[in-house]
Design a protein around this motif. Sequence first.
Motif, PDB file in Angstrom:
ATOM      1  N   ASN A  79       0.829  -1.194   0.000  1.00 28.13           N
ATOM      2  CA  ASN A  79       0.000   0.000   0.000  1.00 28.13           C
ATOM      3  C   ASN A  79       0.876   1.260   0.000  1.00 28.13           C
ATOM      4  OD1 ASN A  79      -2.738   1.312   0.438  1.00 28.13           O
ATOM      5  ND2 ASN A  79      -1.628   2.044   2.235  1.00 28.13           N
ATOM      6  N   THR A  80       1.900   1.265   0.818  1.00 24.23           N
ATOM      7  CA  THR A  80       2.770   2.440   0.896  1.00 24.23           C
ATOM      8  C   THR A  80       3.587   2.597  -0.381  1.00 24.23           C
ATOM      9  OG1 THR A  80       2.865   2.099   3.296  1.00 24.23           O
ATOM     10  CG2 THR A  80       4.454   3.636   2.350  1.00 24.23           C
ATOM     11  N   ARG A  81       4.042   1.515  -0.943  1.00 30.29           N
ATOM     12  CA  ARG A  81       4.773   1.579  -2.223  1.00 30.29           C
ATOM     13  C   ARG A  81       3.871   2.090  -3.349  1.00 30.29           C
ATOM     14  NH1 ARG A  81       7.038  -4.143  -0.729  1.00 30.29           N
ATOM     15  NH2 ARG A  81       8.991  -3.540   0.303  1.00 30.29           N
ATOM     16  N   SER A  82       2.616   1.672  -3.347  1.00 27.36           N
ATOM     17  CA  SER A  82       1.656   2.151  -4.350  1.00 27.36           C
ATOM     18  C   SER A  82       1.462   3.657  -4.214  1.00 27.36           C
ATOM     19  CB  SER A  82       0.315   1.430  -4.172  1.00 27.36           C
ATOM     20  OG  SER A  82      -0.703   2.078  -4.906  1.00 27.36           O
ATOM     21  N   ARG A  84       3.629   5.793  -3.067  1.00 24.09           N
ATOM     22  CA  ARG A  84       4.848   6.437  -3.592  1.00 24.09           C
ATOM     23  C   ARG A  84       4.835   6.474  -5.111  1.00 24.09           C
ATOM     24  NH1 ARG A  84      10.158   4.509  -5.151  1.00 24.09           N
ATOM     25  NH2 ARG A  84      11.640   6.228  -4.962  1.00 24.09           N
ATOM     26  N   ARG A  85       4.523   5.349  -5.744  1.00 19.34           N
ATOM     27  CA  ARG A  85       4.493   5.298  -7.211  1.00 19.34           C
ATOM     28  C   ARG A  85       3.509   6.326  -7.767  1.00 19.34           C
ATOM     29  NH1 ARG A  85       4.466  -0.144  -6.277  1.00 19.34           N
ATOM     30  NH2 ARG A  85       2.224  -0.254  -6.628  1.00 19.34           N
ATOM     31  N   THR A  86       2.361   6.449  -7.112  1.00 17.37           N
ATOM     32  CA  THR A  86       1.344   7.382  -7.570  1.00 17.37           C
ATOM     33  C   THR A  86       1.836   8.823  -7.450  1.00 17.37           C
ATOM     34  OG1 THR A  86      -0.400   5.817  -6.991  1.00 17.37           O
ATOM     35  CG2 THR A  86      -1.049   8.116  -7.262  1.00 17.37           C
ATOM     36  N   LEU A  87       2.471   9.158  -6.345  1.00 19.95           N
ATOM     37  CA  LEU A  87       3.014  10.511  -6.188  1.00 19.95           C
ATOM     38  C   LEU A  87       4.092  10.803  -7.221  1.00 19.95           C
ATOM     39  CD1 LEU A  87       3.341  10.773  -2.299  1.00 19.95           C
ATOM     40  CD2 LEU A  87       1.592  11.837  -3.746  1.00 19.95           C
ATOM     41  N   LEU A  88       4.921   9.824  -7.513  1.00 18.52           N
ATOM     42  CA  LEU A  88       6.004  10.005  -8.483  1.00 18.52           C
ATOM     43  C   LEU A  88       5.503  10.082  -9.923  1.00 18.52           C
ATOM     44  CD1 LEU A  88       8.713   7.606  -7.021  1.00 18.52           C
ATOM     45  CD2 LEU A  88       8.929  10.095  -7.294  1.00 18.52           C
ATOM     46  N   ALA A  89       4.285   9.629 -10.164  1.00 16.63           N
ATOM     47  CA  ALA A  89       3.757   9.593 -11.524  1.00 16.63           C
ATOM     48  C   ALA A  89       3.477  10.978 -12.094  1.00 16.63           C
ATOM     49  CB  ALA A  89       2.482   8.747 -11.575  1.00 16.63           C
ATOM     50  N   ARG A  90       3.357  11.979 -11.231  1.00 21.39           N
ATOM     51  CA  ARG A  90       3.070  13.351 -11.666  1.00 21.39           C
ATOM     52  C   ARG A  90       4.196  14.272 -11.244  1.00 21.39           C
ATOM     53  NH1 ARG A  90      -1.001  14.181 -15.278  1.00 21.39           N
ATOM     54  NH2 ARG A  90      -2.601  12.641 -14.900  1.00 21.39           N
ATOM     55  N   ARG A  91       4.534  15.197 -12.116  1.00 25.18           N
ATOM     56  CA  ARG A  91       5.493  16.227 -11.745  1.00 25.18           C
ATOM     57  C   ARG A  91       4.929  16.978 -10.537  1.00 25.18           C
ATOM     58  NH1 ARG A  91       7.854  20.925 -15.742  1.00 25.18           N
ATOM     59  NH2 ARG A  91       9.044  22.037 -14.159  1.00 25.18           N
ATOM     60  N   ASP A  92       5.750  17.160  -9.534  1.00 26.91           N
ATOM     61  CA  ASP A  92       5.342  17.821  -8.286  1.00 26.91           C
ATOM     62  C   ASP A  92       4.158  17.122  -7.620  1.00 26.91           C
ATOM     63  OD1 ASP A  92       7.353  19.730  -8.530  1.00 26.91           O
ATOM     64  OD2 ASP A  92       6.052  21.179  -9.538  1.00 26.91           O
ATOM     65  N   GLY A  93       4.054  15.816  -7.836  1.00 28.68           N
ATOM     66  CA  GLY A  93       2.943  15.061  -7.263  1.00 28.68           C
ATOM     67  C   GLY A  93       2.881  15.146  -5.748  1.00 28.68           C
ATOM     68  N   PHE A 136       5.874  10.104   5.713  1.00 22.59           N
ATOM     69  CA  PHE A 136       7.222   9.697   5.320  1.00 22.59           C
ATOM     70  C   PHE A 136       7.313   9.604   3.798  1.00 22.59           C
ATOM     71  CE2 PHE A 136       9.785   5.971   4.045  1.00 22.59           C
ATOM     72  CZ  PHE A 136      11.052   6.474   4.325  1.00 22.59           C
ATOM     73  N   THR A 137       6.311   8.999   3.188  1.00 23.60           N
ATOM     74  CA  THR A 137       6.301   8.825   1.736  1.00 23.60           C
ATOM     75  C   THR A 137       6.245  10.168   1.024  1.00 23.60           C
ATOM     76  OG1 THR A 137       5.231   6.676   2.002  1.00 23.60           O
ATOM     77  CG2 THR A 137       5.124   7.689  -0.185  1.00 23.60           C
ATOM     78  N   VAL A 138       5.368  11.057   1.472  1.00 20.94           N
ATOM     79  CA  VAL A 138       5.286  12.386   0.861  1.00 20.94           C
ATOM     80  C   VAL A 138       6.633  13.102   0.995  1.00 20.94           C
ATOM     81  CG1 VAL A 138       4.231  14.684   1.043  1.00 20.94           C
ATOM     82  CG2 VAL A 138       2.794  12.638   1.098  1.00 20.94           C
ATOM     83  N   GLY A 139       7.241  13.025   2.171  1.00 21.73           N
ATOM     84  CA  GLY A 139       8.542  13.672   2.371  1.00 21.73           C
ATOM     85  C   GLY A 139       9.620  13.105   1.472  1.00 21.73           C
ATOM     86  N   CYS A 140       9.659  11.795   1.344  1.00 22.51           N
ATOM     87  CA  CYS A 140      10.651  11.165   0.459  1.00 22.51           C
ATOM     88  C   CYS A 140      10.459  11.616  -0.983  1.00 22.51           C
ATOM     89  CB  CYS A 140      10.541   9.638   0.541  1.00 22.51           C
ATOM     90  SG  CYS A 140      11.228   8.926   2.025  1.00 22.51           S
ATOM     91  N   VAL A 141       9.213  11.615  -1.442  1.00 22.33           N
ATOM     92  CA  VAL A 141       8.938  12.004  -2.820  1.00 22.33           C
ATOM     93  C   VAL A 141       9.207  13.493  -3.022  1.00 22.33           C
ATOM     94  CG1 VAL A 141       7.172  12.127  -4.628  1.00 22.33           C
ATOM     95  CG2 VAL A 141       7.366  10.076  -3.208  1.00 22.33           C
ATOM     96  N   LEU A 142       8.889  14.326  -2.026  1.00 23.49           N
ATOM     97  CA  LEU A 142       9.222  15.757  -2.117  1.00 23.49           C
ATOM     98  C   LEU A 142      10.717  15.939  -2.358  1.00 23.49           C
ATOM     99  CD1 LEU A 142       7.133  17.429   0.728  1.00 23.49           C
ATOM    100  CD2 LEU A 142       7.080  18.054  -1.686  1.00 23.49           C
ATOM    101  N   GLU A 143      11.516  15.249  -1.574  1.00 26.58           N
ATOM    102  CA  GLU A 143      12.977  15.345  -1.727  1.00 26.58           C
ATOM    103  C   GLU A 143      13.414  14.851  -3.108  1.00 26.58           C
ATOM    104  OE1 GLU A 143      15.390  16.594   0.166  1.00 26.58           O
ATOM    105  OE2 GLU A 143      14.070  17.191   1.800  1.00 26.58           O
ATOM    106  N   GLU A 144      12.880  13.724  -3.518  1.00 23.18           N
ATOM    107  CA  GLU A 144      13.259  13.144  -4.808  1.00 23.18           C
ATOM    108  C   GLU A 144      12.861  14.059  -5.963  1.00 23.18           C
ATOM    109  OE1 GLU A 144      12.817   8.900  -7.186  1.00 23.18           O
ATOM    110  OE2 GLU A 144      12.059   9.083  -5.144  1.00 23.18           O
ATOM    111  N   GLN A 145      11.638  14.575  -5.915  1.00 23.54           N
ATOM    112  CA  GLN A 145      11.187  15.443  -6.998  1.00 23.54           C
ATOM    113  C   GLN A 145      11.890  16.792  -6.968  1.00 23.54           C
ATOM    114  OE1 GLN A 145       6.857  15.109  -6.512  1.00 23.54           O
ATOM    115  NE2 GLN A 145       6.816  13.650  -8.214  1.00 23.54           N
TER     116      GLN A 145
END
Length: 187
Positions: A79-82, A84-93, A136-145
């Motif tokens: 669920n958490t990986r899904s 993350r993938r969804t947030l990463l699918a959009r620019r600035d997701g 945690f997931t939002v923070g990780c993706v924020l950093e990555e994006q």
Amino acid sequence: MNRETVITEALDLLDEVGLDGVSTRRLAKRLGVEQPSLYWYFRTKRDLLTAMAQAAMAPHAAEPLPEPGEDWHGWFLRNTRSFRRTLLARRDGARLHAGSRPTADLDRVRRKMDFLVASGVPERHAQMAMLAAGRFTVGCVLEEQAETGAGDTADLPADVPEIDHESAFEAGLALIADGLVRHVDAR
């Protein structure tokens, strides 16, 4: 033109110009309409951004809900990986999602919580684990994006290691999930 068309075009605009570049003026021009006509569908830009965030989460919302008897630990990781993938699918997701509330998804959230509790996770720990994993997931993706959007990392000093975002995410997720296991085992 309808509400769904406006949201779709707004998400396409997001992917092209990023969250800072999304404006109702730009969106109206893209749709070939006058800016005030957008207010028929969205009273404020915040309303538009909320609808965009909900639509951007559709792939995660389409994931199957957990089944009774399913391994809660494996489901929690998937669920958490899904997410993350969804947030990463959009620019600035992650920026789009940050601060939004899952109002359109409350039934699914409740069913996920009920599943964890039925699986032996104390209710308060299930709530905190879902919240912690989400943030945690939002923070990780924020950093990555943010890093991806910042351009070339070749300007960094040689002694600054490059971050493997996926490995860092997986390590943190394991810490959250494994910590939760201790609370289930303690019951």
